[in-house]
Design a protein around this motif. Structure first.
Motif, short mmCIF file in Angstrom:
data_model
loop_
_atom_site.label_atom_id
_atom_site.label_comp_id
_atom_site.label_asym_id
_atom_site.label_seq_id
_atom_site.Cartn_x
_atom_site.Cartn_y
_atom_site.Cartn_z
N ASN A 153 6.86 -6.91 -7.06
CA ASN A 153 6.07 -7.06 -8.26
C ASN A 153 6.11 -5.46 -8.84
O ASN A 153 5.71 -5.50 -10.10
CB ASN A 153 4.76 -7.53 -7.96
CG ASN A 153 4.90 -8.95 -7.58
OD1 ASN A 153 5.69 -9.73 -8.26
ND2 ASN A 153 4.04 -9.27 -6.68
N GLU A 154 6.53 -4.64 -8.18
CA GLU A 154 6.82 -3.27 -9.01
C GLU A 154 7.89 -3.39 -10.07
O GLU A 154 8.64 -4.24 -10.01
CB GLU A 154 7.34 -2.25 -7.95
CG GLU A 154 6.29 -1.50 -6.96
CD GLU A 154 6.76 -0.44 -6.11
OE1 GLU A 154 8.13 0.01 -6.51
OE2 GLU A 154 6.43 -0.52 -5.08
N LEU A 169 9.26 -11.58 -1.83
CA LEU A 169 7.92 -10.74 -2.03
C LEU A 169 8.44 -9.36 -1.83
O LEU A 169 7.44 -8.42 -2.45
CB LEU A 169 6.94 -11.12 -0.92
CG LEU A 169 6.40 -12.70 -1.07
CD1 LEU A 169 5.74 -12.96 0.17
CD2 LEU A 169 5.64 -12.75 -2.33
N VAL A 170 9.05 -8.93 -1.00
CA VAL A 170 9.71 -7.64 -1.26
C VAL A 170 11.22 -7.46 -1.37
O VAL A 170 12.05 -8.37 -0.95
CB VAL A 170 9.27 -6.87 0.35
CG1 VAL A 170 7.86 -6.97 0.45
CG2 VAL A 170 10.22 -7.50 1.54
N ALA A 181 17.32 -2.99 -8.69
CA ALA A 181 16.31 -2.99 -7.70
C ALA A 181 17.11 -2.33 -6.46
O ALA A 181 16.48 -1.62 -5.55
CB ALA A 181 15.93 -4.38 -7.17
N HIS A 182 18.32 -2.28 -6.23
CA HIS A 182 19.27 -1.68 -5.40
C HIS A 182 19.99 -0.43 -5.64
O HIS A 182 20.81 -0.21 -4.85
CB HIS A 182 20.23 -2.71 -4.73
CG HIS A 182 19.34 -3.66 -3.92
ND1 HIS A 182 18.96 -4.83 -4.54
CD2 HIS A 182 19.02 -3.78 -2.47
CE1 HIS A 182 18.36 -5.93 -3.56
NE2 HIS A 182 18.26 -4.92 -2.45
N VAL A 183 19.76 0.06 -6.77
CA VAL A 183 20.39 1.34 -7.11
C VAL A 183 19.64 2.49 -6.89
O VAL A 183 18.46 2.86 -6.83
CB VAL A 183 20.51 1.50 -8.69
CG1 VAL A 183 21.11 2.67 -9.32
CG2 VAL A 183 21.44 0.02 -9.23
N ARG A 209 0.93 -1.21 -0.24
CA ARG A 209 -0.02 -0.13 -0.03
C ARG A 209 0.93 1.11 0.08
O ARG A 209 0.61 2.33 -0.80
CB ARG A 209 -0.94 -0.17 1.23
CG ARG A 209 -2.02 0.90 1.25
CD ARG A 209 -2.96 1.12 2.24
NE ARG A 209 -2.52 1.03 3.73
CZ ARG A 209 -2.13 -0.15 4.64
NH1 ARG A 209 -2.68 -1.21 4.07
NH2 ARG A 209 -1.45 -0.16 5.77
N LEU A 210 1.89 1.28 0.84
CA LEU A 210 2.68 2.48 1.04
C LEU A 210 3.79 2.71 -0.07
O LEU A 210 4.24 3.66 -0.37
CB LEU A 210 3.59 2.39 2.08
CG LEU A 210 2.79 2.39 3.44
CD1 LEU A 210 3.72 2.36 4.76
CD2 LEU A 210 1.94 3.80 3.76
N GLY A 211 3.97 1.66 -1.00
CA GLY A 211 5.07 1.78 -2.15
C GLY A 211 6.43 1.63 -1.77
O GLY A 211 6.97 0.58 -2.04
#
Length: 135
Positions: free
Chosen positions: A82-83, A65-66, A123-125, A28-30
């Motif tokens: 999933n983003e 999942l995150v 994803a970690h940049v 929900r928070l992004g």
């Protein structure tokens, strides 16, 4: 049964309301720090402490999942895997975070792979600088 429940069951764990609340809060928070997730969770379950949040975030990351990124010197920021993968642009002055499509780094990622055998984890940049308002 939910995706989370199935993944936990496969590891011999059970789905608790707290685990579901943490995952729901991240989605929900992004982008959210553990403290922000905690604030969102306690709105629904007042007895959940920050240690539970940290442990649950670690578990959710192990389950893919995150994921997290470090956007400052403080706590990591978590978001749903999933983003669409993206690069984080972080303003050092106002701390505003913008997202940049990963394709913007495709040339660099390709060059790193070809020349050094290095696979860039988009994803970690996080790139730090000044946003247009602060520059």
């Amino acid at each position: 049964m939910s995706e989370l429940a199935n993944m936990l069951r496969d590891r011999g764990l059970r789905l608790t309301p707290q685990r579901q609340l943490v995952l729901d809060a991240v989605r929900r928070l992004g982008h959210a720090t553990p403290e922000q997730v905690h604030a969102a969770v306690v709105e629904h379950a007042a007895g959940v402490n920050i240690t539970t949040i940290y442990r649950t975030l670690e578990l959710l990351e192990e389950l893919d999942l995150v994921t997290h990124v470090h956007l400052s010197h403080g706590a990591p920021t978590y978001h749903d895997v999933n983003e669409a993968q993206h690069v984080h642009l972080v303003c050092r002055a106002c701390e505003h975070v913008q997202e940049l499509d990963q394709e913007e780094l495709a040339t660099l990622a390709g060059r790193l792979l070809q020349q050094r055998g290095f696979r860039l984890d988009i994803a970690h940049v996080a790139l730090f600088g000044l946003c247009g308002r602060c520059a």
